[in-house]
Motif scaffolding. Structure first.
Motif, PDB file in Angstrom:
ATOM      1  N   LEU A  46       0.857  -1.190   0.000  1.00 22.85           N
ATOM      2  CA  LEU A  46       0.000   0.000   0.000  1.00 22.85           C
ATOM      3  C   LEU A  46       0.892   1.238   0.000  1.00 22.85           C
ATOM      4  O   LEU A  46       1.886   1.291   0.723  1.00 22.85           O
ATOM      5  CB  LEU A  46      -0.877   0.046   1.253  1.00 22.85           C
ATOM      6  CG  LEU A  46      -1.915  -1.042   1.447  1.00 22.85           C
ATOM      7  CD1 LEU A  46      -2.550  -0.927   2.827  1.00 22.85           C
ATOM      8  CD2 LEU A  46      -2.972  -0.983   0.365  1.00 22.85           C
ATOM      9  N   ARG A  47       0.517   2.221  -0.798  1.00 20.26           N
ATOM     10  CA  ARG A  47       1.148   3.543  -0.746  1.00 20.26           C
ATOM     11  C   ARG A  47       0.048   4.500  -0.311  1.00 20.26           C
ATOM     12  O   ARG A  47      -0.975   4.623  -0.986  1.00 20.26           O
ATOM     13  CB  ARG A  47       1.724   3.964  -2.088  1.00 20.26           C
ATOM     14  CG  ARG A  47       2.435   5.325  -2.016  1.00 20.26           C
ATOM     15  CD  ARG A  47       3.175   5.681  -3.295  1.00 20.26           C
ATOM     16  NE  ARG A  47       4.282   4.769  -3.520  1.00 20.26           N
ATOM     17  CZ  ARG A  47       4.353   3.887  -4.531  1.00 20.26           C
ATOM     18  NH1 ARG A  47       3.387   3.801  -5.422  1.00 20.26           N
ATOM     19  NH2 ARG A  47       5.397   3.101  -4.665  1.00 20.26           N
ATOM     20  N   ASP A  51      -3.634  13.164  10.714  1.00 28.92           N
ATOM     21  CA  ASP A  51      -4.138  12.196  11.691  1.00 28.92           C
ATOM     22  C   ASP A  51      -3.602  10.794  11.380  1.00 28.92           C
ATOM     23  O   ASP A  51      -4.304   9.936  10.850  1.00 28.92           O
ATOM     24  CB  ASP A  51      -5.668  12.216  11.703  1.00 28.92           C
ATOM     25  CG  ASP A  51      -6.239  11.507  12.910  1.00 28.92           C
ATOM     26  OD1 ASP A  51      -5.488  10.801  13.619  1.00 28.92           O
ATOM     27  OD2 ASP A  51      -7.456  11.649  13.155  1.00 28.92           O
ATOM     28  N   TRP A  52      -2.346  10.563  11.736  1.00 35.63           N
ATOM     29  CA  TRP A  52      -1.687   9.273  11.506  1.00 35.63           C
ATOM     30  C   TRP A  52      -2.441   8.152  12.212  1.00 35.63           C
ATOM     31  O   TRP A  52      -2.645   7.086  11.644  1.00 35.63           O
ATOM     32  CB  TRP A  52      -0.246   9.313  12.026  1.00 35.63           C
ATOM     33  CG  TRP A  52       0.618  10.336  11.370  1.00 35.63           C
ATOM     34  CD1 TRP A  52       0.866  11.605  11.799  1.00 35.63           C
ATOM     35  CD2 TRP A  52       1.349  10.188  10.149  1.00 35.63           C
ATOM     36  NE1 TRP A  52       1.709  12.242  10.925  1.00 35.63           N
ATOM     37  CE2 TRP A  52       2.027  11.400   9.912  1.00 35.63           C
ATOM     38  CE3 TRP A  52       1.504   9.143   9.247  1.00 35.63           C
ATOM     39  CZ2 TRP A  52       2.845  11.598   8.810  1.00 35.63           C
ATOM     40  CZ3 TRP A  52       2.320   9.329   8.147  1.00 35.63           C
ATOM     41  CH2 TRP A  52       2.986  10.545   7.933  1.00 35.63           C
ATOM     42  N   ASN A  53      -2.829   8.397  13.455  1.00 29.61           N
ATOM     43  CA  ASN A  53      -3.472   7.343  14.254  1.00 29.61           C
ATOM     44  C   ASN A  53      -4.790   6.878  13.661  1.00 29.61           C
ATOM     45  O   ASN A  53      -5.138   5.700  13.757  1.00 29.61           O
ATOM     46  CB  ASN A  53      -3.646   7.794  15.699  1.00 29.61           C
ATOM     47  CG  ASN A  53      -2.313   7.875  16.417  1.00 29.61           C
ATOM     48  OD1 ASN A  53      -1.395   7.115  16.112  1.00 29.61           O
ATOM     49  ND2 ASN A  53      -2.199   8.804  17.342  1.00 29.61           N
ATOM     50  N   VAL A  91       1.222  -6.087   5.119  1.00 34.53           N
ATOM     51  CA  VAL A  91       1.656  -5.633   3.805  1.00 34.53           C
ATOM     52  C   VAL A  91       2.906  -4.778   3.955  1.00 34.53           C
ATOM     53  O   VAL A  91       3.186  -4.246   5.024  1.00 34.53           O
ATOM     54  CB  VAL A  91       0.553  -4.825   3.078  1.00 34.53           C
ATOM     55  CG1 VAL A  91      -0.707  -5.643   2.912  1.00 34.53           C
ATOM     56  CG2 VAL A  91       0.246  -3.532   3.801  1.00 34.53           C
ATOM     57  N   SER A  92       3.639  -4.646   2.865  1.00 39.03           N
ATOM     58  CA  SER A  92       4.675  -3.617   2.795  1.00 39.03           C
ATOM     59  C   SER A  92       3.928  -2.311   2.573  1.00 39.03           C
ATOM     60  O   SER A  92       2.897  -2.295   1.894  1.00 39.03           O
ATOM     61  CB  SER A  92       5.618  -3.876   1.622  1.00 39.03           C
ATOM     62  OG  SER A  92       6.367  -5.026   1.845  1.00 39.03           O
ATOM     63  N   ARG A  93       4.425  -1.242   3.133  1.00 39.50           N
ATOM     64  CA  ARG A  93       3.640  -0.014   3.041  1.00 39.50           C
ATOM     65  C   ARG A  93       4.534   1.204   3.158  1.00 39.50           C
ATOM     66  O   ARG A  93       5.495   1.217   3.904  1.00 39.50           O
ATOM     67  CB  ARG A  93       2.619  -0.010   4.190  1.00 39.50           C
ATOM     68  CG  ARG A  93       1.669   1.138   4.157  1.00 39.50           C
ATOM     69  CD  ARG A  93       0.714   1.098   5.339  1.00 39.50           C
ATOM     70  NE  ARG A  93       1.350   1.630   6.516  1.00 39.50           N
ATOM     71  CZ  ARG A  93       0.957   1.358   7.752  1.00 39.50           C
ATOM     72  NH1 ARG A  93      -0.038   0.551   7.990  1.00 39.50           N
ATOM     73  NH2 ARG A  93       1.577   1.898   8.773  1.00 39.50           N
ATOM     74  N   SER A  94       4.176   2.230   2.396  1.00 36.61           N
ATOM     75  CA  SER A  94       4.750   3.563   2.565  1.00 36.61           C
ATOM     76  C   SER A  94       3.605   4.481   2.937  1.00 36.61           C
ATOM     77  O   SER A  94       2.559   4.462   2.292  1.00 36.61           O
ATOM     78  CB  SER A  94       5.384   4.064   1.268  1.00 36.61           C
ATOM     79  OG  SER A  94       6.465   3.260   0.908  1.00 36.61           O
ATOM     80  N   THR A  95       3.794   5.266   3.970  1.00 36.12           N
ATOM     81  CA  THR A  95       2.777   6.234   4.382  1.00 36.12           C
ATOM     82  C   THR A  95       3.450   7.600   4.390  1.00 36.12           C
ATOM     83  O   THR A  95       4.426   7.814   5.114  1.00 36.12           O
ATOM     84  CB  THR A  95       2.210   5.895   5.773  1.00 36.12           C
ATOM     85  OG1 THR A  95       1.716   4.558   5.756  1.00 36.12           O
ATOM     86  CG2 THR A  95       1.087   6.846   6.152  1.00 36.12           C
ATOM     87  N   LEU A  96       2.918   8.497   3.563  1.00 35.76           N
ATOM     88  CA  LEU A  96       3.537   9.802   3.362  1.00 35.76           C
ATOM     89  C   LEU A  96       2.577  10.918   3.728  1.00 35.76           C
ATOM     90  O   LEU A  96       1.394  10.860   3.380  1.00 35.76           O
ATOM     91  CB  LEU A  96       3.916   9.966   1.886  1.00 35.76           C
ATOM     92  CG  LEU A  96       4.684   8.822   1.247  1.00 35.76           C
ATOM     93  CD1 LEU A  96       4.598   8.900  -0.258  1.00 35.76           C
ATOM     94  CD2 LEU A  96       6.113   8.858   1.719  1.00 35.76           C
TER      95      LEU A  96
END
Length: 169
Positions: free
Chosen positions: A110-111, A123-125, A144-149
């Motif tokens: 997921l990106r 709101d990261w949480n 999953v592998s994930r990038s959160t930007l």
């Protein structure tokens, strides 16, 4: 000549392919399954190895559905807060990949793009909570592998999150 035999043998051995490295990656013929490299202390993976011959499905960046089309633009009543938008998008991902015969258990990456709310806070949480309801739980134990930007803004100022997904099986 006798003194050269051992160095040449060592050089030859160093150049031979290491078959055990292939099976560790999941790349041998007997092991043609997807390998998830876990991080036991985290809700996401370090990485995923997908062997040759697997099917993939990529979504475009998906955004939340309109929650209330009659609500005034610029209000949370229209699309919801970050948590509600996250849930709406994850449901859209589930529906979209389902049309191609994939399920959430097939999602490998997921990106995620998070935009700040009207007060300038991301709101990261809220996103992490929504993620936990779809992945790394009893119903779907897969991570999953994930990038959160965090981004400055999304195309629509009412949107707080956009997600791209990759599934493989």
């Amino acid at each position: 000549m006798k003194n050269l035999f051992i160095p040449i043998l060592l050089l030859f051995m160093a150049c031979e392919p290491n078959v055990s490295d292939q099976s560790t990656r999941g790349g041998s013929e007997e092991e043609d399954f997807i390998v998830r490299y876990d991080r036991l202390d985290a809700s996401i993976l370090r990485g995923v190895y997908v062997p040759e011959g697997k099917e993939y499905f990529y979504t475009s960046g998906l955004v939340a559905p309109v929650k209330n089309p009659d609500a005034e633009p610029g209000t949370y009543q229209r699309y919801g807060d970050t948590y509600e938008q996250s849930i709406g998008i994850l449901e859209r991902i589930k529906e979209t990949i389902g049309e191609a015969g994939f399920g959430l258990e097939d999602v490998i990456f997921l990106r995620v793009y998070l935009a700040p709310d009207k007060e300038g806070n991301v709101d990261w949480n809220a996103w992490f909570k929504a993620y936990g309801e779809y992945f790394n739980n009893e119903q779907n134990p897969n991570k999953v592998s994930r990038s959160t930007l965090a981004v400055y803004a999304l195309a629509n100022p009412d949107l707080l999150i956009e997600i791209e997904a990759v599934a493989a099986k």
